[in-house]
Design a protein around this motif. Structure first.
Motif, mmCIF file in Angstrom:
data_model
loop_
_atom_site.group_PDB
_atom_site.id
_atom_site.type_symbol
_atom_site.label_atom_id
_atom_site.label_comp_id
_atom_site.label_asym_id
_atom_site.label_seq_id
_atom_site.Cartn_x
_atom_site.Cartn_y
_atom_site.Cartn_z
ATOM 1 N N PHE A 235 0.851 -1.188 0.000
ATOM 2 C CA PHE A 235 0.000 0.000 0.000
ATOM 3 C C PHE A 235 0.884 1.234 0.000
ATOM 4 O O PHE A 235 1.980 1.235 0.543
ATOM 5 N N ASP A 236 0.401 2.299 -0.649
ATOM 6 C CA ASP A 236 1.179 3.529 -0.806
ATOM 7 C C ASP A 236 0.740 4.635 0.139
ATOM 8 O O ASP A 236 1.443 5.640 0.298
ATOM 9 N N GLY A 237 -0.428 4.500 0.729
ATOM 10 C CA GLY A 237 -0.921 5.511 1.652
ATOM 11 C C GLY A 237 -2.158 5.020 2.362
ATOM 12 O O GLY A 237 -2.720 3.967 2.027
ATOM 13 N N TYR A 238 -2.603 5.808 3.362
ATOM 14 C CA TYR A 238 -3.766 5.377 4.140
ATOM 15 C C TYR A 238 -4.441 6.568 4.798
ATOM 16 O O TYR A 238 -3.864 7.647 4.940
ATOM 17 N N ALA A 239 -5.699 6.374 5.198
ATOM 18 C CA ALA A 239 -6.455 7.344 5.993
ATOM 19 C C ALA A 239 -7.341 6.561 6.940
ATOM 20 O O ALA A 239 -7.932 5.543 6.547
ATOM 21 N N VAL A 240 -7.434 7.027 8.189
ATOM 22 C CA VAL A 240 -8.213 6.332 9.216
ATOM 23 C C VAL A 240 -9.527 7.074 9.433
ATOM 24 O O VAL A 240 -9.551 8.310 9.515
ATOM 25 N N SER A 241 -10.630 6.356 9.491
ATOM 26 C CA SER A 241 -11.924 6.989 9.733
ATOM 27 C C SER A 241 -11.946 7.621 11.119
ATOM 28 O O SER A 241 -11.173 7.246 12.005
ATOM 29 N N ASP A 242 -12.859 8.578 11.326
ATOM 30 C CA ASP A 242 -12.920 9.291 12.601
ATOM 31 C C ASP A 242 -13.161 8.365 13.781
ATOM 32 O O ASP A 242 -12.665 8.605 14.885
ATOM 33 N N ASN A 243 -13.931 7.304 13.561
ATOM 34 C CA ASN A 243 -14.195 6.373 14.668
ATOM 35 C C ASN A 243 -13.122 5.301 14.806
ATOM 36 O O ASN A 243 -13.191 4.451 15.709
ATOM 37 N N GLY A 244 -12.122 5.321 13.918
ATOM 38 C CA GLY A 244 -10.999 4.398 14.010
ATOM 39 C C GLY A 244 -11.297 2.982 13.571
ATOM 40 O O GLY A 244 -10.426 2.114 13.652
ATOM 41 N N ARG A 245 -12.494 2.734 13.059
ATOM 42 C CA ARG A 245 -12.880 1.360 12.725
ATOM 43 C C ARG A 245 -12.539 0.959 11.298
ATOM 44 O O ARG A 245 -12.497 -0.231 10.983
ATOM 45 N N LYS A 246 -12.329 1.938 10.438
ATOM 46 C CA LYS A 246 -12.038 1.630 9.039
ATOM 47 C C LYS A 246 -10.772 2.373 8.600
ATOM 48 O O LYS A 246 -10.491 3.479 9.078
ATOM 49 N N ILE A 247 -10.036 1.753 7.688
ATOM 50 C CA ILE A 247 -8.827 2.368 7.140
ATOM 51 C C ILE A 247 -8.925 2.334 5.626
ATOM 52 O O ILE A 247 -9.123 1.269 5.027
ATOM 53 N N LEU A 248 -8.818 3.494 5.014
ATOM 54 C CA LEU A 248 -8.766 3.592 3.557
ATOM 55 C C LEU A 248 -7.319 3.410 3.119
ATOM 56 O O LEU A 248 -6.426 4.128 3.577
ATOM 57 N N LEU A 249 -7.060 2.450 2.253
ATOM 58 C CA LEU A 249 -5.720 2.143 1.749
ATOM 59 C C LEU A 249 -5.697 2.319 0.237
ATOM 60 O O LEU A 249 -6.729 2.141 -0.428
ATOM 61 N N TRP A 250 -4.535 2.654 -0.313
ATOM 62 C CA TRP A 250 -4.445 2.725 -1.765
ATOM 63 C C TRP A 250 -3.073 2.267 -2.251
ATOM 64 O O TRP A 250 -2.066 2.375 -1.561
ATOM 65 N N ASN A 251 -3.065 1.737 -3.469
ATOM 66 C CA ASN A 251 -1.831 1.322 -4.141
ATOM 67 C C ASN A 251 -2.000 1.496 -5.643
ATOM 68 O O ASN A 251 -2.999 2.038 -6.102
ATOM 69 N N ASP A 252 -1.004 1.040 -6.401
ATOM 70 C CA ASP A 252 -1.014 1.171 -7.859
ATOM 71 C C ASP A 252 -1.227 2.630 -8.267
ATOM 72 O O ASP A 252 -2.102 2.960 -9.074
ATOM 73 N N VAL A 253 -0.397 3.506 -7.699
ATOM 74 C CA VAL A 253 -0.534 4.944 -7.904
ATOM 75 C C VAL A 253 0.044 5.369 -9.247
ATOM 76 O O VAL A 253 1.150 4.957 -9.621
ATOM 77 N N ASN A 254 -0.706 6.190 -9.966
ATOM 78 C CA ASN A 254 -0.227 6.782 -11.208
ATOM 79 C C ASN A 254 -0.406 8.291 -11.128
ATOM 80 O O ASN A 254 -1.525 8.794 -10.956
ATOM 81 N N LYS A 255 0.696 9.020 -11.265
ATOM 82 C CA LYS A 255 0.693 10.472 -11.116
ATOM 83 C C LYS A 255 -0.061 11.152 -12.251
ATOM 84 O O LYS A 255 0.020 10.727 -13.399
ATOM 85 N N ILE A 256 -0.788 12.221 -11.894
ATOM 86 C CA ILE A 256 -1.444 13.056 -12.903
ATOM 87 C C ILE A 256 -0.669 14.365 -13.045
ATOM 88 O O ILE A 256 0.002 14.597 -14.033
ATOM 89 N N TYR A 257 -0.770 15.231 -12.020
ATOM 90 C CA TYR A 257 0.001 16.466 -12.001
ATOM 91 C C TYR A 257 0.931 16.440 -10.781
ATOM 92 O O TYR A 257 1.339 15.377 -10.343
ATOM 93 N N ARG A 258 1.241 17.592 -10.227
ATOM 94 C CA ARG A 258 2.222 17.664 -9.143
ATOM 95 C C ARG A 258 1.780 16.870 -7.905
ATOM 96 O O ARG A 258 2.580 16.191 -7.261
ATOM 97 N N HIS A 259 0.475 16.964 -7.548
ATOM 98 C CA HIS A 259 -0.014 16.307 -6.343
ATOM 99 C C HIS A 259 -1.054 15.226 -6.618
ATOM 100 O O HIS A 259 -1.234 14.322 -5.805
ATOM 101 N N SER A 260 -1.751 15.314 -7.699
ATOM 102 C CA SER A 260 -2.877 14.410 -7.955
ATOM 103 C C SER A 260 -2.415 13.084 -8.552
ATOM 104 O O SER A 260 -1.365 12.992 -9.182
#
Length: 730
Positions: free
Chosen positions: A94-119
């Motif tokens: 996985f390349d990054g993550y975000a945790v839900s406010d209640n801590g019960r779920k984690i958003l994960l991502w991989n296979d990243v392809n750059k668009i512009y500087r940040h996106s």
């Protein structure tokens, strides 16, 4: 460990080792320049968890997300592990993550392809911490800008310029917009210009109870299309696969041309309806849109095209009614770094403003009434970290010890300011959720990045990384010295000088002036930075830089002096500094050159073409050559439109000054630069050819603005060294 004593002792070690001259590690050009070689060790991003006592960080092997305790710095558990996933669906990385406010779920991502500087686009997944199972957000293609609901049960994301909502409880994946089209309509994420110049990447916002989604819609139908041939470099995996090069085509608003049109919408989850908010946007920008601290009202900023009139609206998503609660005007430009420094609380909000001539913080209620001026003085707030609910103290980063320094401050409810670590250098903080602890990053010109955990009073809890091995490696590198240099009006400018390690004051050295010098920028800072100019210093050049008029972190008067006539005062100040340095007994006034990248490349062209130039030669990398060829948001902020300021654009154009170009120039650019287009360099070189000027040029095939691929930066500085050696070492 006593941090102040450690820093002091490390300075002594640097001084003694650097001047010893024997037994030092030989540094290569790659050590000075290559990303990954020249940077100090960093720590994994430490994200505060909701309990206020712990933070999360990705493990060293990048296979898990671990939990650490602030008060001890010790690992106390694991939030997620690739090896602990149960069920049929698994991922290997996985390349990054975000945790839900209640801590019960984690958003994960991989296979990243750059668009512009940040996106970027990616594959997104949601991990259930209770069940240890993984669900795919969508199986229908790559996604962009995914945002979890607060409870982690839904994910809103963008695909093909439309917003979708994936309901993980019901395994549904449905669009909430349908008009998205490439180079026409973008829903939920931004266009190139907003991403590059306002830092707006994702505009999807869940309300407080997850019953609706707010988003911005970007209509770029009227924005002119920009195209260039996207040649493959030999960095690509298949460099010979393009006998007919592909064209890269996107919407890019040049100064004076139509901008993207923006509107704000709210989608109701229950009744599946969308409402457009009743905002007086017209041709104005929307640089910020957030929910208030309760998640019920939208807070939307509108900025006129001249970027000197800001209005803040409170919007009722149900009725769509917008109420203006704050307004600010300027005789020049309003800096995004000030007004985007905003945090919305339950009853009040805090926002930055430069109304006094310096950036400070102000607290308002949601009716727009000023409650309190939080900071004041002839210094700037540069970051706002937030407020402690327990103590009522606010925490900020500031220039209270001078523009070249950054210090973290605590502001108590009575307005008393305490500098947590009263020492020169560059300090940043990442606070726990309750503001009881923070992770401190510190460096100065001779001390690489140091990381530690501290209490809200600045007391050391634990050193995390001191970079002692890295410091030892670079003990043989040239050292930077900070000083002041006066411009032609007698006003002091912040400056630095880098001398060769074997510097001999009885010798005469060539001088290389390096700069950026764009409005509100900063090049001279008391922080660690190992880069290409250190390599050039190691090869016998004295390198110097100054932050002249127009640069940031001083007074607004200093910055605004360049308004509507870029390149004029900046050039005067760079020339004044070059003449000062050239007058020093150990510098050869006949061997003076300049170098800059992007805005700094533009400055190089302006300096070489000045009537009274002291520069024998110069290197311009990826320069803007005429402000009519650069994007509208950046350019018009400082120049207004060409229609409003025709004379200013003509005088500020490097193309106008080519008849005075009698110095030797090396101009370089990446052919796939989506920021400062290669066209700038081609136009300038064409003008020099037309006028019969001799110059050098290098095209970097397939590379973009930052040259982050392969060994491009190393080859760039090899070329610069070769060019300067020929013209300045003789």
């Amino acid at each position: 460990m006593d941090t102040k004593r450690y820093i002091a002792s490390s300075l002594v070690v640097f001084a003694s080792v650097a001047t010893g001259g024997t037994g030092l590690q030989a540094l290569t050009i790659e050590d000075y320049i290559t990303p990954g070689h020249n940077a100090p060790l960093s720590i994994k991003e430490m994200r505060p968890l909701a309990d206020g006592m712990t933070y999360s960080a990705i493990s060293e092997d990048s296979r898990s997300i671990d939990i650490f305790e602030y008060k001890s710095g010790k690992k106390t558990g694991t939030l997620f592990s690739l090896d602990g996933i149960k069920g049929d669906l698994k991922i290997d990385s996985f390349d990054g993550y975000a945790v839900s406010d209640n801590g019960r779920k984690i958003l994960l991502w991989n296979d990243v392809n750059k668009i512009y500087r940040h996106s970027f686009t990616a594959q997104y997944y949601v991990y259930d911490t209770m069940r240890s199972t993984l669900k795919r957000v969508s199986a229908n293609g790559a996604q962009r800008g995914a945002v979890m609901s607060h409870d982690g049960r839904m994910v809103a994301y963008v695909r093909d310029n439309n917003i979708y909502i994936s309901n993980l409880d019901y395994d549904t994946d449905k669009p909430i917009t349908s008009d998205g089209a490439v180079n026409k309509i973008i829903n939920g994420v931004s266009d190139w210009s907003y991403e590059e110049e306002f830092g707006v990447v994702n505009t999807i916002r869940w309300n407080g109870d997850d019953t609706s989604v707010a988003y911005m819609r970007f209509d770029e139908s009227e924005v002119p299309t920009y195209s260039f041939d996207n040649y493959k470099s030999f960095c690509d995996s298949d460099p010979l696969s393009d006998p007919y090069p592909a064209q890269y085509t996107y919407k890019y608003p040049l100064a004076g041309y139509p901008n993207v049109s923006v509107s704000v919408h709210v989608y109701n989850i229950d009744n599946r309806t969308t409402k457009k908010m009743d905002l007086p946007i017209g041709p104005e920008y929307v640089p910020s849109m957030e929910y208030d601290g309760n998640g019920s009202q939208l807070m939307v900023m509108l900025l006129n095209r001249d970027q000197n009139h800001l209005r803040l609206f409170r919007v009722n998503p149900g009725s769509t009614v917008a109420t203006q609660i704050l307004e600010e005007k300027s005789s020049a430009w309003l800096s995004p770094s000030a007004y985007q420094m905003v945090k919305y609380g339950n009853k009040t909000f805090v926002i930055g403003s430069e109304r006094t001539g310096y950036c400070h913080l102000y607290e308002y209620d949601y009716n727009g009434s000023l409650i309190k001026t939080l900071t004041k003085g002839e210094w700037n707030v540069t970051q706002y970290y937030g407020k402690s609910a327990k103590t009522g103290c606010h925490f900020v980063q500031s220039t209270i010890r001078g523009a070249v320094n950054r210090n973290v401050l605590r502001v108590d409810p009575k307005g008393v300011i305490v500098t947590l670590n009263d020492i020169d250098g560059f300090e940043n903080a990442s606070f726990s959720a309750d503001k009881d602890y923070y992770v401190r990053t510190y460096s100065n010109i001779t001390t690489p990045n140091q990381y530690s955990i501290r209490t809200s009073k600045g007391t050391l809890v634990k050193d995390i990384e001191t970079n002692s091995a890295y410091a030892s490696k670079y003990s043989s590198a040239p050292r930077k010295e900070l000083l002041k240099v006066k411009n032609s009006d007698g006003v002091e400018m912040n400056a630095y000088i880098i001398k060769p390690v074997d510097f001999d004051p009885s010798k005469k050295y060539p001088l290389l002036m390096t700069q950026y010098n764009g409005p509100d920028s900063q090049e001279v800072a008391n922080r660690w930075k190992m880069e290409g100019v250190y390599y050039l210093a190691s090869k016998g050049y004295i390198v110097a830089a100054v932050d002249g008029r127009g640069t940031g972190y001083r007074s607004r008067e200093w910055a605004h002096s360049v308004y509507r006539h870029l390149g004029e005062y900046e050039t005067q100040d760079q020339i004044a500094a070059a003449k000062y340095f050239a007058s020093l007994p150990y510098i050869d006034e006949k061997r003076v050159g300049c170098f800059g990248w992007s805005y700094g490349g533009y400055m190089t062209l302006m300096e070489l073409s000045a009537v009274n130039t002291p520069f024998k030669t110069g290197v311009a990398m990826a320069p803007v050559t005429d402000w009519r060829y650069y994007d509208s948001i950046y350019t018009e902020r400082y120049m207004s439109t060409p229609q409003q300021n025709e004379n200013g654009y003509t005088k500020s154009s490097a193309l106008t000054h080519t008849p005075n170009m009698n110095s030797r120039l090396l101009i370089m650019s990446g052919t796939s630069d989506d920021n400062v287009h290669f066209y700038n360099t081609l136009k300038y070189s064409s003008k020099l050819n037309y006028e019969g000027k001799v110059f050098d040029m290098m095209a970097l095939t397939g590379f973009e603005h930052s040259l982050g691929m392969c060994n491009a930066r190393v080859m760039l500085f090899k070329k610069i060294e070769d060019f300067l050696n020929f013209h300045l070492m003789k």
